[in-house]
Design an enzyme around this catalytic site. Structure first.
Site, PDB file in Angstrom:
ATOM      1  N   GLU A  50      -5.053  -8.687   0.739  1.00  0.00           N
ATOM      2  CA  GLU A  50      -5.766  -8.402   1.989  1.00  0.00           C
ATOM      3  C   GLU A  50      -7.240  -8.195   1.700  1.00  0.00           C
ATOM      4  O   GLU A  50      -7.607  -7.586   0.688  1.00  0.00           O
ATOM      5  CB  GLU A  50      -5.250  -7.101   2.658  1.00  0.00           C
ATOM      6  CG  GLU A  50      -3.924  -7.225   3.340  1.00  0.00           C
ATOM      7  CD  GLU A  50      -3.448  -5.923   3.973  1.00  0.00           C
ATOM      8  OE1 GLU A  50      -4.303  -5.116   4.425  1.00  0.00           O
ATOM      9  OE2 GLU A  50      -2.228  -5.704   4.006  1.00  0.00           O
ATOM     10  N   GLU A  73       0.813  -1.227   0.000  1.00  0.00           N
ATOM     11  CA  GLU A  73       0.000   0.000   0.000  1.00  0.00           C
ATOM     12  C   GLU A  73       0.843   1.272   0.000  1.00  0.00           C
ATOM     13  O   GLU A  73       0.772   2.085   0.919  1.00  0.00           O
ATOM     14  CB  GLU A  73      -0.953  -0.007   1.197  1.00  0.00           C
ATOM     15  CG  GLU A  73      -1.950  -1.125   1.155  1.00  0.00           C
ATOM     16  CD  GLU A  73      -3.023  -1.026   2.233  1.00  0.00           C
ATOM     17  OE1 GLU A  73      -2.937  -0.140   3.092  1.00  0.00           O
ATOM     18  OE2 GLU A  73      -3.966  -1.830   2.199  1.00  0.00           O
TER      19      GLU A  73
HETATM   20  C1  BGP Z   1      -4.199  -2.111   5.391  1.00  0.00           C
HETATM   21  C2  BGP Z   1      -2.816  -2.430   5.874  1.00  0.00           C
HETATM   22  C3  BGP Z   1      -2.753  -3.410   6.992  1.00  0.00           C
HETATM   23  C4  BGP Z   1      -3.907  -3.352   7.951  1.00  0.00           C
HETATM   24  C5  BGP Z   1      -5.252  -3.147   7.280  1.00  0.00           C
HETATM   25  C6  BGP Z   1      -6.389  -2.843   8.213  1.00  0.00           C
HETATM   26  O1  BGP Z   1      -4.236  -0.801   4.962  1.00  0.00           O
HETATM   27  O2  BGP Z   1      -2.020  -2.935   4.828  1.00  0.00           O
HETATM   28  O3  BGP Z   1      -1.500  -3.316   7.584  1.00  0.00           O
HETATM   29  O4  BGP Z   1      -3.670  -2.591   9.043  1.00  0.00           O
HETATM   30  O5  BGP Z   1      -5.198  -2.132   6.325  1.00  0.00           O
HETATM   31  O6  BGP Z   1      -6.366  -1.501   8.546  1.00  0.00           O
HETATM   32  P1  BGP Z   1      -6.678  -0.967   9.988  1.00  0.00           P
HETATM   33  O7  BGP Z   1      -5.693  -1.668  10.865  1.00  0.00           O
HETATM   34  O8  BGP Z   1      -6.462   0.492   9.915  1.00  0.00           O
HETATM   35  O9  BGP Z   1      -8.069  -1.331  10.268  1.00  0.00           O
END
Ligand code: BGP
Length: 482
Positions: free
Chosen positions: A382, A170
């Protein structure tokens, strides 16, 4: 074969789950590890939810064997994890730390022991603080050599066992949060010019490392993971359709075109030039980006939500640099870019407690768009639901997570039927872990971890949630039984 002949998920589909070093490992100063920008940032008052840190995280550094065993029991086909740069090069460059290398040797070997395919993210946001101190990290072109040196060390050490590589996680988020929103290190706000330059450095670092990997291991599969939020025009008003085109060029294609075509969208660059924010190229950059683009094997997609885009006049709403980090539903505000677009809520779709829109069909749209525009295979690196979970009598009933994942997988299956070449699906996340800005109360895992925001609370014991057993079945039936 160019066209798929089967329906549904391919036979060798990689059912997986993901994590990131800072969010799971802990052991923040163990065995020679250096300090990362995140180790430092979380200590600035007010930056994270209830001042949570990844000092201990969920102690995966010491409990990885237990975690991998749980993965094996579940039948997981791939585990996506990131490597902490500071374990390998505590100072970002210079001396390599053998102990750090050994940790990932052990993790990789443990995965392979159970037939789980390791999928490695080279950079998931935790940059050595030493590089920040030496030359302001990503702001300097110097980082390209240090990143490539670090990545090459990984390729050489693990390339005999790791087939799937993700160069950047990201890039759009760590740079946006870091230089526009002030929410990630280095915590800068509205620094557009640097933001675009930083992105260019990251693209060159990505490009050079892709080329190096393919020289060392031509059989490796490589891509970058992009946080992709497909957009809907607010309505059929032409100015809203144009706002969508602006949004897509500046927020989506700006990164995906760089990875897949080795260039930036023309309209985006024209706009940035008018603001004096277009990235400065060095000689040879264009060729490097093009070469890497011709070598990547897939587009990595982190999919969480879609958005609505509406025209926003020059006096309209900007960004107030906030988001819902508390889990109090309905507290997120409409954000926008004056003169271009703003992003109102989609009244047709529900949201999570953190105000993230839930739109299963969006995952199919990601796949369709990537297939049409780039004709590349896709790794969903993800996808998942952050929620409040409750441990009761050793059990966690999370039907909401099962429902969320089920509906996304159904749509992903349709994408496969549409002809999209989807190679893998990794849920976020495998165990519960630290959410960068939302502490430990926003849970994503199949495996519950007994810990709260407070460093000293909780046993760190692992518990299987209902969704754990559900996903096991999904894997067993290759997505037939959802
Ligand atoms: C993405 C990232 C992750 C993770 C996920 C969930 O942007 O790659 O590392 O954190 O989001 O986000 P959050 O933890 O802000 O809910």
């Amino acid at each position: 074969m160019y066209f798929k002949e089967t329906k549904g998920f391919p036979k060798d589909f990689l059912w997986g789950s993901a994590s990131a070093a800072y969010q799971v490992e802990g052991g923040w100063d163990a065995d020679g590890k250096g300090v990362s920008n995140w180790d430092k940032f979380v200590r600035i008052p007010g930056k994270t939810f209830k001042a949570t840190t990844g000092d201990k995280a969920v102690d995966h550094y010491h409990r990885y064997k237990e975690d991998v065993k749980l993965m094996a029991e579940m039948g997981l086909k791939t585990y996506r994890f990131s490597i902490a740069w500071t374990r390998i090069y505590p100072n970002g460059n210079g001396e390599v730390n053998e102990k750090g290398l050994e940790f990932y040797d052990n993790l990789i070997n443990e995965l392979l022991k159970y037939g789980i395919e390791p999928m490695v993210t080279v950079y998931h946001w935790d940059m050595p603080q030493a590089l920040e101190d030496q030359y302001h990290g990503w702001e300097s072109r110097k980082i390209v050599d240090d990143y490539v040196n670090y990545a090459t060390t990984l390729f050489k050490r693990y390339g005999d066992r790791v087939k799937y590589w993700i160069t950047m996680n990201e890039q759009n988020i760590f740079t946006g949060h870091g230089w526009l929103e002030g929410m990630h290190p280095p915590g800068k706000v509205d620094d557009m010019k640097t933001f675009y330059q930083v992105n260019h450095h990251a693209n060159i670092a990505h490009a050079k490392s892709v080329i190096t990997l393919k020289e060392l291991h031509p059989e490796a599969k490589v891509g970058a993971s992009f946080a992709y939020s497909p957009s809907y025009a607010y309505d059929r008003k032409p100015e809203n359709a144009m706002a969508k085109a602006d949004y897509d060029d500046l927020q989506n294609y700006y990164w995906m075109d760089a990875y897949a075509y080795g260039r930036y969208p023309r309209a985006a660059i024209q706009y940035l030039k008018s603001l004096g924010c277009a990235p400065v190229f060095e000689e040879g950059d264009e060729a490097l980006m093009k070469k890497a683009a011709s070598l990547i094997d897939f587009m990595g997609v982190n999919y969480y939500q879609t958005c609505v885009v509406e025209y926003n006049d020059i006096n309209g709403v900007g960004s107030d640099h906030t988001m819902n980090n508390t889990g109090k539903k309905g507290t997120a505000k409409v954000q926008g870019v004056p003169g271009l677009y703003k992003k109102p809520q989609n009244e047709f779709l529900p949201t999570t407690d953190w105000d993230w829109t839930i739109d299963p069909m969006g995952i199919r749209m990601c796949c369709r768009e990537i297939t049409s525009r780039y004709d590349l295979p896709i790794v969903i690196s993800e996808n998942g639901l952050g929620a409040f979970d409750k441990l009761e009598d050793g059990q966690i009933h999370d039907p909401y997570r099962i429902d969320y994942l089920k509906r996304h997988i159904e749509e992903l299956k349709k994408a496969c039927d549409d002809g999209c070449r989807v190679l893998a699906y990794c849920t976020w996340s495998y165990t519960d872990l630290l959410s960068w800005l939302n502490g430990y109360q926003k849970r994503y895992g199949f495996v519950y971890i007994d810990r709260e925001e407070d460093e000293n609370s909780g046993t760190l014991n692992r518990y299987k949630k209902d969704s754990y057993y559900w996903y096991k079945k999904v894997i067993e039936t290759n997505g037939e039984e959802l």
